[in-house]
Design a protein around this motif. Structure first.
Motif, short mmCIF file in Angstrom:
data_model
loop_
_atom_site.label_atom_id
_atom_site.label_comp_id
_atom_site.label_asym_id
_atom_site.label_seq_id
_atom_site.Cartn_x
_atom_site.Cartn_y
_atom_site.Cartn_z
N SER A 132 -6.91 3.03 -4.43
CA SER A 132 -7.61 2.73 -3.18
C SER A 132 -7.86 4.00 -2.41
O SER A 132 -7.33 5.07 -2.75
CB SER A 132 -6.79 1.75 -2.33
OG SER A 132 -5.66 2.40 -1.77
N ASP A 133 -8.63 3.86 -1.34
CA ASP A 133 -8.75 4.96 -0.39
C ASP A 133 -7.63 4.79 0.65
O ASP A 133 -6.85 3.83 0.58
CB ASP A 133 -10.14 5.02 0.24
CG ASP A 133 -10.50 3.79 1.06
OD1 ASP A 133 -9.60 3.01 1.46
OD2 ASP A 133 -11.71 3.60 1.31
N ASN A 159 -2.61 3.66 -3.59
CA ASN A 159 -2.61 2.42 -4.37
C ASN A 159 -2.46 1.24 -3.43
O ASN A 159 -1.77 1.33 -2.42
CB ASN A 159 -1.43 2.37 -5.35
CG ASN A 159 -1.50 3.41 -6.42
OD1 ASN A 159 -0.75 4.36 -6.39
ND2 ASN A 159 -2.40 3.23 -7.36
N VAL A 160 -3.12 0.14 -3.78
CA VAL A 160 -2.91 -1.14 -3.10
C VAL A 160 -2.64 -2.18 -4.18
O VAL A 160 -3.02 -2.00 -5.33
CB VAL A 160 -4.12 -1.59 -2.25
CG1 VAL A 160 -4.37 -0.64 -1.11
CG2 VAL A 160 -5.35 -1.81 -3.09
N HIS A 167 -4.19 -1.48 -7.77
CA HIS A 167 -5.47 -0.79 -7.86
C HIS A 167 -5.36 0.57 -7.18
O HIS A 167 -4.54 0.75 -6.28
CB HIS A 167 -6.57 -1.57 -7.13
CG HIS A 167 -6.78 -2.95 -7.62
ND1 HIS A 167 -7.67 -3.26 -8.61
CD2 HIS A 167 -6.22 -4.12 -7.26
CE1 HIS A 167 -7.65 -4.56 -8.84
NE2 HIS A 167 -6.77 -5.11 -8.03
N GLY A 226 -7.13 1.42 2.29
CA GLY A 226 -6.78 0.25 1.49
C GLY A 226 -7.94 -0.39 0.75
O GLY A 226 -7.77 -1.43 0.13
N ASN A 227 -9.11 0.24 0.80
CA ASN A 227 -10.26 -0.27 0.05
C ASN A 227 -10.16 0.14 -1.41
O ASN A 227 -9.92 1.32 -1.70
CB ASN A 227 -11.57 0.27 0.64
CG ASN A 227 -11.73 -0.10 2.09
OD1 ASN A 227 -11.70 -1.27 2.44
ND2 ASN A 227 -11.87 0.91 2.95
N ILE A 228 -10.32 -0.80 -2.31
CA ILE A 228 -10.22 -0.51 -3.74
C ILE A 228 -11.33 0.45 -4.15
O ILE A 228 -12.49 0.28 -3.77
CB ILE A 228 -10.28 -1.81 -4.57
CG1 ILE A 228 -9.04 -2.66 -4.26
CG2 ILE A 228 -10.39 -1.52 -6.05
CD1 ILE A 228 -9.06 -4.04 -4.88
N ARG A 271 0.86 -1.18 0.00
CA ARG A 271 0.00 0.00 0.00
C ARG A 271 0.89 1.23 0.00
O ARG A 271 1.77 1.36 0.86
CB ARG A 271 -0.93 -0.01 1.23
CG ARG A 271 -2.00 1.05 1.16
CD ARG A 271 -3.16 0.74 2.09
NE ARG A 271 -2.79 0.64 3.48
CZ ARG A 271 -3.10 1.54 4.41
NH1 ARG A 271 -3.81 2.61 4.10
NH2 ARG A 271 -2.72 1.35 5.65
#
Length: 165
Positions: free
Chosen positions: A87-88, A67-68, A85, A91-93, A54
């Motif tokens: 992300s916020d 990004n994660v 991906h 770590g949520n995509i 992350r």
């Protein structure tokens, strides 16, 4: 590399092991991740197949881009295949539209990064990404990668002279 992918290649004046370490160790990644004038205030790496990373890239205006990703393949010190991906901060995509007005930027990026011995004490690094040059140019991605790699070269040079590899 497939027809619709773009590729960036650079030669670094350092041994492959040093270049590989600077690419994968969060201490170094925080020094070079992001285009010129951007910083990387946060970076975590679980460097193993299936491990997650992350990163936060902070723009000069203070906006954070997160990004994660997951490491899909690791061959030390030769190759890394990863999926990334947006992300916020947790770590949520999130979709690319979270950061860009246009939503045509891919939600998933697959990178193949190779590290080849090139002459004596030099390394050829190649990044292949799974979308077109046209799309990468539209979003300034190639320019951003080249600026990041300019910063990366300075990190590798400093590390070389400090005796760290």
């Amino acid at each position: 590399m497939e027809k619709n992918e773009y590729k960036i290649t650079r030669i670094f004046n350092a041994p492959r092991e040093m270049v590989f370490t600077a690419w994968t160790d969060p201490v170094y990644v925080k020094q070079w991740w992001g285009p010129a004038e951007f910083t990387a205030p946060f970076c975590t790496v679980d460097f193993r197949v299936g491990g997650k990373f992350r990163f936060c890239m902070r723009a000069p205006d203070g906006k954070d881009y997160w990004n994660v990703g997951i490491y899909n393949e690791i061959i030390v010190p030769e190759k890394i295949v990863l999926t990334m991906h947006f992300s916020d901060k947790d770590g949520n995509i999130v979709p690319s539209s979270h950061y860009f007005e246009s939503s045509d930027f891919p939600s998933e990026m697959v990178d193949i990064v190779t590290f080849e011995i090139y002459e004596i004490e030099k390394t050829k690094l190649t990044i292949c990404r799974n979308h077109s040059v046209d799309l990468a140019n539209k979003f300034g991605e190639i320019q951003g990668w080249n600026q990041s790699l300019d910063k990366f070269a300075k990190v590798v040079e400093r590390s070389k002279f400090n005796g760290r590899s």
